[in-house]
Motif scaffolding. Structure first.
Motif, mmCIF file in Angstrom:
data_model
loop_
_atom_site.group_PDB
_atom_site.id
_atom_site.type_symbol
_atom_site.label_atom_id
_atom_site.label_comp_id
_atom_site.label_asym_id
_atom_site.label_seq_id
_atom_site.Cartn_x
_atom_site.Cartn_y
_atom_site.Cartn_z
ATOM 1 N N CYS A 1 -11.027 -35.780 -2.226
ATOM 2 C CA CYS A 1 -10.183 -34.770 -2.867
ATOM 3 C C CYS A 1 -9.511 -33.885 -1.826
ATOM 4 C CB CYS A 1 -11.013 -33.927 -3.834
ATOM 5 S SG CYS A 1 -11.529 -34.804 -5.331
ATOM 6 N N LEU A 2 -10.232 -33.569 -0.757
ATOM 7 C CA LEU A 2 -9.653 -32.764 0.310
ATOM 8 C C LEU A 2 -8.441 -33.449 0.928
ATOM 9 C CD1 LEU A 2 -9.598 -30.497 2.446
ATOM 10 C CD2 LEU A 2 -11.309 -31.815 3.725
ATOM 11 N N THR A 3 -8.549 -34.742 1.221
ATOM 12 C CA THR A 3 -7.432 -35.436 1.857
ATOM 13 C C THR A 3 -6.205 -35.467 0.956
ATOM 14 O OG1 THR A 3 -8.175 -37.619 1.059
ATOM 15 C CG2 THR A 3 -8.987 -36.889 3.216
ATOM 16 N N ALA A 4 -6.424 -35.379 -0.366
ATOM 17 C CA ALA A 4 -5.300 -35.333 -1.308
ATOM 18 C C ALA A 4 -4.899 -33.902 -1.653
ATOM 19 C CB ALA A 4 -5.665 -36.090 -2.588
ATOM 20 N N SER A 5 -5.526 -32.914 -1.009
ATOM 21 C CA SER A 5 -5.216 -31.484 -1.195
ATOM 22 C C SER A 5 -5.508 -30.990 -2.602
ATOM 23 C CB SER A 5 -3.754 -31.183 -0.816
ATOM 24 O OG SER A 5 -3.516 -31.492 0.537
ATOM 25 N N VAL A 6 -6.549 -31.514 -3.220
ATOM 26 C CA VAL A 6 -6.946 -31.072 -4.558
ATOM 27 C C VAL A 6 -7.698 -29.746 -4.444
ATOM 28 C CG1 VAL A 6 -8.331 -31.617 -6.593
ATOM 29 C CG2 VAL A 6 -7.089 -33.432 -5.400
ATOM 30 N N PRO A 7 -7.246 -28.673 -5.095
ATOM 31 C CA PRO A 7 -7.897 -27.373 -4.933
ATOM 32 C C PRO A 7 -9.142 -27.157 -5.795
ATOM 33 C CG PRO A 7 -5.917 -27.147 -6.237
ATOM 34 C CD PRO A 7 -5.972 -28.580 -5.806
ATOM 35 N N ILE A 8 -9.226 -27.850 -6.949
ATOM 36 C CA ILE A 8 -10.361 -27.637 -7.862
ATOM 37 C C ILE A 8 -10.992 -28.986 -8.187
ATOM 38 C CG2 ILE A 8 -11.120 -26.733 -10.093
ATOM 39 C CD1 ILE A 8 -8.704 -24.874 -10.081
ATOM 40 N N VAL A 9 -12.267 -29.122 -7.845
ATOM 41 C CA VAL A 9 -13.012 -30.358 -8.081
ATOM 42 C C VAL A 9 -14.161 -30.053 -9.034
ATOM 43 C CG1 VAL A 9 -14.349 -32.231 -7.046
ATOM 44 C CG2 VAL A 9 -12.416 -31.221 -5.787
ATOM 45 N N CYS A 10 -14.185 -30.747 -10.153
ATOM 46 C CA CYS A 10 -15.213 -30.532 -11.169
ATOM 47 C C CYS A 10 -16.030 -31.801 -11.359
ATOM 48 C CB CYS A 10 -14.589 -30.135 -12.505
ATOM 49 S SG CYS A 10 -13.545 -28.664 -12.445
ATOM 50 N N ALA B 1 -15.381 -33.984 11.949
ATOM 51 C CA ALA B 1 -14.419 -35.086 11.989
ATOM 52 C C ALA B 1 -13.209 -34.798 11.107
ATOM 53 C CB ALA B 1 -15.096 -36.390 11.563
ATOM 54 N N LEU B 2 -13.434 -34.139 9.971
ATOM 55 C CA LEU B 2 -12.322 -33.806 9.081
ATOM 56 C C LEU B 2 -11.407 -32.756 9.715
ATOM 57 C CD1 LEU B 2 -14.202 -33.759 5.657
ATOM 58 C CD2 LEU B 2 -12.560 -35.465 6.451
ATOM 59 N N HIS B 3 -11.989 -31.808 10.453
ATOM 60 C CA HIS B 3 -11.163 -30.852 11.183
ATOM 61 C C HIS B 3 -10.335 -31.566 12.245
ATOM 62 C CE1 HIS B 3 -12.260 -26.960 9.554
ATOM 63 N NE2 HIS B 3 -13.554 -27.260 9.618
ATOM 64 N N LEU B 4 -10.971 -32.514 12.945
ATOM 65 C CA LEU B 4 -10.267 -33.248 13.991
ATOM 66 C C LEU B 4 -9.139 -34.093 13.417
ATOM 67 C CD1 LEU B 4 -13.289 -34.350 16.237
ATOM 68 C CD2 LEU B 4 -11.557 -32.605 16.750
ATOM 69 N N ARG B 5 -9.297 -34.556 12.198
ATOM 70 C CA ARG B 5 -8.235 -35.332 11.542
ATOM 71 C C ARG B 5 -7.072 -34.458 11.115
ATOM 72 N NH1 ARG B 5 -10.564 -38.897 6.751
ATOM 73 N NH2 ARG B 5 -8.400 -38.578 6.114
ATOM 74 N N GLY B 6 -7.277 -33.161 11.162
ATOM 75 C CA GLY B 6 -6.199 -32.248 10.794
ATOM 76 C C GLY B 6 -6.171 -31.899 9.327
ATOM 77 N N CYS B 7 -7.273 -32.119 8.606
ATOM 78 C CA CYS B 7 -7.309 -31.738 7.191
ATOM 79 C C CYS B 7 -7.204 -30.216 7.092
ATOM 80 C CB CYS B 7 -8.611 -32.211 6.545
ATOM 81 S SG CYS B 7 -8.742 -34.003 6.381
ATOM 82 N N PRO B 8 -6.237 -29.701 6.358
ATOM 83 C CA PRO B 8 -6.011 -28.252 6.314
ATOM 84 C C PRO B 8 -6.938 -27.548 5.328
ATOM 85 C CG PRO B 8 -4.388 -29.359 4.955
ATOM 86 C CD PRO B 8 -5.232 -30.450 5.596
ATOM 87 N N ILE B 9 -7.145 -26.260 5.578
ATOM 88 C CA ILE B 9 -7.818 -25.417 4.595
ATOM 89 C C ILE B 9 -6.889 -25.306 3.392
ATOM 90 C CG2 ILE B 9 -8.850 -23.174 4.136
ATOM 91 C CD1 ILE B 9 -10.245 -24.748 6.341
ATOM 92 N N ILE B 10 -7.416 -25.522 2.193
ATOM 93 C CA ILE B 10 -6.576 -25.469 0.997
ATOM 94 C C ILE B 10 -6.338 -24.015 0.617
ATOM 95 C CG2 ILE B 10 -6.422 -26.074 -1.447
ATOM 96 C CD1 ILE B 10 -7.910 -28.616 -0.847
ATOM 97 N N SER B 11 -5.088 -23.642 0.515
ATOM 98 C CA SER B 11 -4.723 -22.248 0.277
ATOM 99 C C SER B 11 -5.074 -21.819 -1.144
ATOM 100 C CB SER B 11 -3.225 -22.039 0.513
ATOM 101 O OG SER B 11 -2.462 -22.854 -0.353
ATOM 102 N N ALA B 12 -5.357 -20.543 -1.269
ATOM 103 C CA ALA B 12 -5.634 -19.971 -2.594
ATOM 104 C C ALA B 12 -4.305 -19.750 -3.302
ATOM 105 C CB ALA B 12 -6.400 -18.668 -2.449
ATOM 106 N N GLY B 13 -4.381 -19.247 -4.522
ATOM 107 C CA GLY B 13 -3.148 -18.961 -5.244
ATOM 108 C C GLY B 13 -3.267 -19.290 -6.713
ATOM 109 N N LEU B 14 -3.413 -20.567 -7.029
ATOM 110 C CA LEU B 14 -3.470 -20.924 -8.440
ATOM 111 C C LEU B 14 -4.819 -20.530 -9.034
ATOM 112 C CD1 LEU B 14 -5.316 -23.692 -9.266
ATOM 113 C CD2 LEU B 14 -3.621 -24.716 -7.767
ATOM 114 N N ARG C 1 -16.858 -25.365 0.716
ATOM 115 C CA ARG C 1 -16.791 -23.997 1.264
ATOM 116 C C ARG C 1 -15.972 -23.969 2.555
ATOM 117 N NH1 ARG C 1 -21.904 -23.149 1.583
ATOM 118 N NH2 ARG C 1 -22.074 -22.165 -0.466
ATOM 119 N N GLU C 2 -16.165 -24.973 3.396
ATOM 120 C CA GLU C 2 -15.482 -25.029 4.693
ATOM 121 C C GLU C 2 -13.969 -25.136 4.550
ATOM 122 O OE1 GLU C 2 -15.859 -25.651 9.083
ATOM 123 O OE2 GLU C 2 -17.296 -25.044 7.552
ATOM 124 N N PHE C 3 -13.513 -25.869 3.521
ATOM 125 C CA PHE C 3 -12.082 -26.156 3.405
ATOM 126 C C PHE C 3 -11.413 -25.467 2.217
ATOM 127 C CE2 PHE C 3 -13.508 -29.449 6.256
ATOM 128 C CZ PHE C 3 -12.443 -29.597 7.136
#
Length: 281
Positions: free
Chosen positions: A229-238, A130-143, A252-254
């Protein structure tokens, strides 16, 4: 205007210690239902048990994380209920949200939220699809961040938990930048509510998506916590406790870095190890 009830409630307790009993006044975290209503179309979309305070942020964060709204302009007004048929203080347990005219919304995914508690959650691999269907993007690496920055987060959160310090009964969600500086914190009896308040505050001030910061939640990280956190594009969740299996699968998926059991100078990395720079000095 009379304000909504506070985040703390006085009560009398009997303290039993080494066989002796004494009575004293104490404070507990307030827990009251909050009904989130859409004005048009008129519909209740959720009822959640929450700690009063930042109710408008909670409503906005909930609607954003569930995909009902995407932009700040999608919400025209948030207000407490003024219906004369609703008794007194209960009006402050109902939030009315007026969406912009012409906004098309899909409310079917919200049916699971008609009544939620501080321990609620969702499960099932269909939720990932369902999250893929909503268009939630894979969060890019980098930081990347150093382990020392991750180590520093819980103590900052503990120091900032104003209500927890007097009640001992609240969860919290906090937002940090990549240098480990505390940006904001919200408290609630429910982890998911605290996170909705945190995300809602960023949404209402046009600070989404959160492409750089780190989020820390007290307690465990569930599927719902990582999803928000995914919908807000947060890359690190602790989290200070353990994640669930579906939270790990979602991270892992996103492409989210998921950290658990963050206590003292120790933590586990469940996904996204590449964002933790062990060579950084």
């Amino acid at each position: 205007m009379k304000m909504a009830m506070g985040s703390k409630t006085k009560t009398r307790v009997w303290v039993v210690e080494k066989g002796n009993v004494r009575s004293r006044q104490d404070q507990v975290a307030t827990e009251e239902p909050l009904e989130i209503r859409l004005v048009s179309p008129p519909q209740t979309v959720a009822v959640t048990m929450r700690t009063p305070g930042a109710d408008f942020e909670l409503a906005a964060g909930f609607l954003y994380s569930e995909g009902v709204v995407r932009d700040r302009d999608d919400i025209q007004q948030i207000s407490y209920c003024v219906d004369p048929d609703v008794d007194g203080e209960q009006r402050y347990n109902i939030v009315n949200v007026k969406l912009r005219p012409g906004l098309s919304v899909n409310l079917q995914p919200l049916e699971r939220h008609f009544f939620t508690t501080s321990a609620c959650g969702v499960c099932g691999k269909a939720s990932l699809e369902a999250l893929h269907l909503r268009g939630c993007p894979i969060i890019s690496a980098g930081l990347t961040v150093s382990p020392d920055i991750i180590y520093s987060l819980p103590e900052q959160l503990h120091t900032a938990q104003r209500v927890f310090s007097s009640t001992g009964g609240l969860h919290a969600a906090a937002l940090f930048d990549t240098q480990g500086t505390l940006l904001s914190v919200r408290e609630d009896v429910g982890r998911h509510n605290a996170l909705d308040k945190l995300i809602g505050a960023a949404f209402l001030s046009n600070q989404l998506p959160l492409t750089n910061p780190i989020v820390l939640v007290s307690g465990r990280s569930s599927f719902e916590i990582v999803q928000k956190c995914l919908t807000a594009s947060v890359p690190i969740v602790c989290a200070v406790s353990a994640p669930s299996s579906l939270a790990v699968a979602l991270a892992r998926e996103f492409g989210i870095t998921l950290v658990g059991f963050l206590r003292g100078k120790r933590f586990n990395i469940y996904t996204g190890k590449e964002r933790i720079d062990f060579e950084e000095k």
